[in-house]
Design an enzyme around this catalytic site. Structure first.
Site, mmCIF file in Angstrom:
data_model
loop_
_atom_site.group_PDB
_atom_site.id
_atom_site.type_symbol
_atom_site.label_atom_id
_atom_site.label_comp_id
_atom_site.label_asym_id
_atom_site.label_seq_id
_atom_site.Cartn_x
_atom_site.Cartn_y
_atom_site.Cartn_z
ATOM 1 N N HIS A 31 85.536 -19.636 90.139
ATOM 2 C CA HIS A 31 86.942 -19.734 89.711
ATOM 3 C C HIS A 31 87.724 -20.773 90.520
ATOM 4 C CE1 HIS A 31 86.807 -15.462 87.711
ATOM 5 N NE2 HIS A 31 86.217 -16.386 86.991
ATOM 6 N N CYS B 207 95.230 -32.776 89.642
ATOM 7 C CA CYS B 207 96.259 -33.383 88.800
ATOM 8 C C CYS B 207 96.059 -32.937 87.350
ATOM 9 C CB CYS B 207 96.194 -34.905 88.896
ATOM 10 S SG CYS B 207 97.334 -35.700 87.756
ATOM 11 N N TYR C 288 101.381 -19.255 93.893
ATOM 12 C CA TYR C 288 100.271 -19.857 94.628
ATOM 13 C C TYR C 288 100.661 -20.227 96.057
ATOM 14 C CZ TYR C 288 96.984 -19.605 90.857
ATOM 15 O OH TYR C 288 96.122 -19.105 89.910
ATOM 16 N N CYS D 68 99.338 -40.802 89.419
ATOM 17 C CA CYS D 68 99.845 -40.985 88.050
ATOM 18 C C CYS D 68 101.176 -40.277 87.808
ATOM 19 C CB CYS D 68 98.803 -40.538 87.023
ATOM 20 S SG CYS D 68 98.669 -38.747 86.846
ATOM 21 N N GLY E 207 83.049 -5.495 95.324
ATOM 22 C CA GLY E 207 84.506 -5.627 95.268
ATOM 23 C C GLY E 207 85.049 -6.372 94.069
ATOM 24 N N GLN F 244 84.025 -14.937 92.786
ATOM 25 C CA GLN F 244 85.159 -15.207 91.895
ATOM 26 C C GLN F 244 86.390 -15.543 92.728
ATOM 27 O OE1 GLN F 244 85.214 -11.981 88.591
ATOM 28 N NE2 GLN F 244 83.993 -11.119 90.233
ATOM 29 N N ASN G 296 81.848 -0.731 95.972
ATOM 30 C CA ASN G 296 83.240 -0.760 95.513
ATOM 31 C C ASN G 296 83.922 0.541 95.934
ATOM 32 O OD1 ASN G 296 85.679 -0.827 93.754
ATOM 33 N ND2 ASN G 296 84.604 -2.498 92.733
ATOM 34 N N SER H 121 86.304 -5.726 89.879
ATOM 35 C CA SER H 121 86.537 -4.760 88.807
ATOM 36 C C SER H 121 85.599 -5.019 87.636
ATOM 37 C CB SER H 121 87.995 -4.827 88.348
ATOM 38 O OG SER H 121 88.317 -6.145 87.953
ATOM 39 N N CYS I 156 101.399 -35.878 91.275
ATOM 40 C CA CYS I 156 100.234 -36.693 91.627
ATOM 41 C C CYS I 156 100.692 -38.049 92.158
ATOM 42 C CB CYS I 156 99.366 -36.869 90.388
ATOM 43 S SG CYS I 156 97.939 -37.929 90.634
HETATM 44 C C1 BJW Z 1 87.194 -2.922 97.088
HETATM 45 C C2 BJW Z 1 87.929 -2.951 98.243
HETATM 46 C C3 BJW Z 1 87.203 -2.865 99.416
HETATM 47 C C4 BJW Z 1 89.319 -3.107 96.696
HETATM 48 N N1 BJW Z 1 85.875 -2.760 99.371
HETATM 49 N N2 BJW Z 1 85.874 -2.817 97.066
HETATM 50 C C5 BJW Z 1 84.136 -11.787 76.877
HETATM 51 C C6 BJW Z 1 84.726 -10.593 76.555
HETATM 52 C C7 BJW Z 1 86.102 -10.414 76.666
HETATM 53 C C8 BJW Z 1 86.924 -11.449 77.101
HETATM 54 C C9 BJW Z 1 86.350 -12.643 77.421
HETATM 55 C C10 BJW Z 1 84.984 -12.812 77.307
HETATM 56 N N3 BJW Z 1 84.670 -14.070 77.719
HETATM 57 C C11 BJW Z 1 85.822 -14.695 78.072
HETATM 58 C C12 BJW Z 1 86.871 -13.861 77.898
HETATM 59 C C13 BJW Z 1 88.309 -14.156 78.182
HETATM 60 C C14 BJW Z 1 88.666 -14.064 79.650
HETATM 61 C C15 BJW Z 1 88.388 -12.645 80.114
HETATM 62 O O1 BJW Z 1 87.435 -12.346 80.786
HETATM 63 N N4 BJW Z 1 89.300 -11.728 79.822
HETATM 64 C C16 BJW Z 1 89.154 -10.334 80.242
HETATM 65 C C17 BJW Z 1 90.344 -9.937 81.104
HETATM 66 C C18 BJW Z 1 88.986 -9.450 79.054
HETATM 67 N N5 BJW Z 1 87.929 -15.028 80.449
HETATM 68 C C19 BJW Z 1 88.339 -16.288 80.583
HETATM 69 O O2 BJW Z 1 89.347 -16.682 80.020
HETATM 70 C C20 BJW Z 1 87.507 -17.236 81.423
HETATM 71 N N6 BJW Z 1 87.308 -18.433 80.698
HETATM 72 C C21 BJW Z 1 86.480 -18.503 79.647
HETATM 73 O O3 BJW Z 1 85.755 -17.605 79.308
HETATM 74 O O4 BJW Z 1 86.552 -19.701 78.996
HETATM 75 C C22 BJW Z 1 85.834 -19.870 77.779
HETATM 76 C C23 BJW Z 1 86.038 -21.296 77.333
HETATM 77 C C24 BJW Z 1 84.958 -22.063 77.002
HETATM 78 C C25 BJW Z 1 85.148 -23.379 76.596
HETATM 79 C C26 BJW Z 1 86.436 -23.924 76.537
HETATM 80 C C27 BJW Z 1 87.521 -23.153 76.884
HETATM 81 C C28 BJW Z 1 87.332 -21.840 77.293
HETATM 82 C C29 BJW Z 1 88.260 -17.645 82.695
HETATM 83 C C30 BJW Z 1 88.545 -16.515 83.589
HETATM 84 C C31 BJW Z 1 89.380 -17.013 84.785
HETATM 85 C C32 BJW Z 1 89.871 -15.878 85.661
HETATM 86 N N7 BJW Z 1 90.829 -16.392 86.567
HETATM 87 C C33 BJW Z 1 91.356 -15.522 87.636
HETATM 88 C C34 BJW Z 1 92.391 -16.367 88.434
HETATM 89 C C35 BJW Z 1 91.653 -17.377 89.322
HETATM 90 C C36 BJW Z 1 92.580 -18.202 90.119
HETATM 91 C C37 BJW Z 1 93.361 -17.396 91.134
HETATM 92 O O5 BJW Z 1 92.782 -16.676 91.962
HETATM 93 O O6 BJW Z 1 94.563 -17.534 91.108
HETATM 94 O O7 BJW Z 1 90.303 -15.088 88.486
HETATM 95 S S1 BJW Z 1 92.065 -14.010 87.050
HETATM 96 C C38 BJW Z 1 91.509 -13.021 88.390
HETATM 97 O O8 BJW Z 1 90.519 -12.056 87.953
HETATM 98 C C39 BJW Z 1 90.750 -13.988 89.319
HETATM 99 C C40 BJW Z 1 89.599 -13.135 89.762
HETATM 100 O O9 BJW Z 1 88.564 -13.978 90.245
HETATM 101 C C41 BJW Z 1 89.240 -12.381 88.517
HETATM 102 C C42 BJW Z 1 88.434 -11.128 88.785
HETATM 103 O O10 BJW Z 1 89.134 -10.205 89.540
HETATM 104 P P1 BJW Z 1 88.370 -9.352 90.660
HETATM 105 O O11 BJW Z 1 87.872 -10.245 91.717
HETATM 106 O O12 BJW Z 1 87.389 -8.474 90.005
HETATM 107 O O13 BJW Z 1 89.588 -8.532 91.299
HETATM 108 P P2 BJW Z 1 90.255 -7.153 90.843
HETATM 109 O O14 BJW Z 1 91.565 -7.066 91.510
HETATM 110 O O15 BJW Z 1 90.250 -7.016 89.361
HETATM 111 O O16 BJW Z 1 89.282 -6.036 91.392
HETATM 112 C C43 BJW Z 1 89.124 -5.753 92.768
HETATM 113 C C44 BJW Z 1 88.047 -4.706 92.924
HETATM 114 O O17 BJW Z 1 87.781 -4.527 94.293
HETATM 115 C C45 BJW Z 1 88.441 -3.332 92.370
HETATM 116 O O18 BJW Z 1 87.348 -2.824 91.604
HETATM 117 C C46 BJW Z 1 88.655 -2.477 93.616
HETATM 118 O O19 BJW Z 1 88.274 -1.118 93.441
HETATM 119 C C47 BJW Z 1 87.747 -3.151 94.599
HETATM 120 N N8 BJW Z 1 88.139 -3.038 95.993
HETATM 121 N N9 BJW Z 1 89.306 -3.051 97.892
HETATM 122 C C48 BJW Z 1 85.267 -2.732 98.144
HETATM 123 N N10 BJW Z 1 87.850 -2.857 100.608
HETATM 124 ZN ZN ZN Z 2 97.154 -37.863 88.441
#
Ligand code: BJW
Ligand code: ZN
Length: 245
Positions: free
Chosen positions: A120, A128, A57, A155, A192, A92, A218, A194, A152
């Protein structure tokens, strides 16, 4: 369609910031020291090795501090500011670049209509892990070589970035507002991402189920492409300024 739609919801992902120099998560250049995001963006990874997660990070914070919004962020901000209340941007991304573009495009106007719903979280905040106190962090001061674990002031528990990791619940108010916008929209513009990570990836399905259209921008195909009314293949930094009226 962008001109005629009554309500627009925009879902953005890491690709919209790629041309600003922020690495995406998946695909070429998406890895940090050969770790996949699924190995670092989890509560288990933080419990196992918080120093490693903080190192990742801090590296990303120092990168974001040196990046600026690109023409894609600016075009979306203009779209949202043109008619406040018509367009909702859901991101996101945790990089804050939509906010910065909104402020720049608003000039003397109110930038809020172009502020995104950040489902996100935000990388510029610490939270904390004990008392949940949230505080802004100085991105520019982040040292990528530092693997220490900040604590923190209230705490003493370890601080973590205020972002949503895999297996963690999204803020119910935020994701609720995002789903409400997707339900009301007759156009969902997906830029942009996936479209692999849920629940964000299901927003376009909600618009489609209510009879709205999905348009994707995309570089590549995604699981959404077969269902999109139109798929615009190319970099969002070039395409968005051309299609936003
Ligand atoms: C371009 C370009 C250009 C490049 N022009 N395009 C249902 C089904 C299956 C699984 C699940 C489900 N529901 C929940 C889940 C589990 C899980 C999940 O989704 N897993 C899958 C991987 C299968 N989800 C979770 O765990 C979520 N929580 C949840 O559901 O909780 C339920 C719950 C309820 C009650 C109590 C407890 C729990 C949370 C998901 C959190 C995701 N976190 C991250 C990290 C965030 C912090 C950080 O940034 O450090 O979020 S992971 C990462 O992936 C980040 C992103 O926001 C996220 C999405 O990625 P993104 O933005 O799509 O990026 P890329 O790299 O994948 O794609 C880039 C795209 O751009 C590509 O397509 C390129 O082609 C394109 N591109 N250059 C245009 N110039
Ligand atoms: Zn604290």
């Amino acid at each position: 369609m962008l001109r005629d739609a009554e309500r627009i919801v925009v879902l953005t992902g890491a690709g919209v910031s790629a041309e600003s120099g922020v690495p995406t998560f998946r695909g070429d250049g998406g890895l940090w020291k050969s770790y996949r995001p699924e190995e670092l963006a989890t509560p288990e990874a933080f419990a196992r090795d918080p120093g490693l997660v903080w190192e990742w990070y801090r590296w990303r914070r120092s990168l974001v501090a040196r990046c600026a919004p690109n023409p894609g962020h600016h075009a979306l901000a203009r779209l949202a500011l043109a008619q406040p209340g018509r367009t909702t941007i859901v991101t996101q991304n945790v990089d804050g670049l939509h906010h910065r573009a909104a402020r720049a495009e608003a000039r003397e106007r109110d930038p809020k209509p172009a502020f995104p719903i950040e489902v996100h979280g935000a990388i510029h905040r610490d939270r904390c892990s004990g008392c949940s106190h949230v505080e802004d962090a100085d991105l520019a001061a982040a040292d990528p070589a530092d693997s220490g674990i900040p604590r923190c002031a209230r705490c003493g528990s370890p601080l973590r970035p205020d972002v949503v990791w895999f297996g963690e619940a999204l803020d119910p108010a935020m994701i609720g507002a995002a789903f409400a916008a997707a339900e009301e929209a007759d156009l969902c513009l997906v830029v942009g991402t996936s479209a692999l990570v849920y629940p964000a990836a299901s927003l376009p399905d909600v618009t489609r189920a209510r009879g709205g259209r999905v348009v994707e921008v995309n570089l590549d195909s995604t699981p959404l492409t077969p269902y999109a009314w139109k798929s615009l293949k190319g970099p969002s930094g070039s395409i968005l300024p051309r299609i936003v009226p």
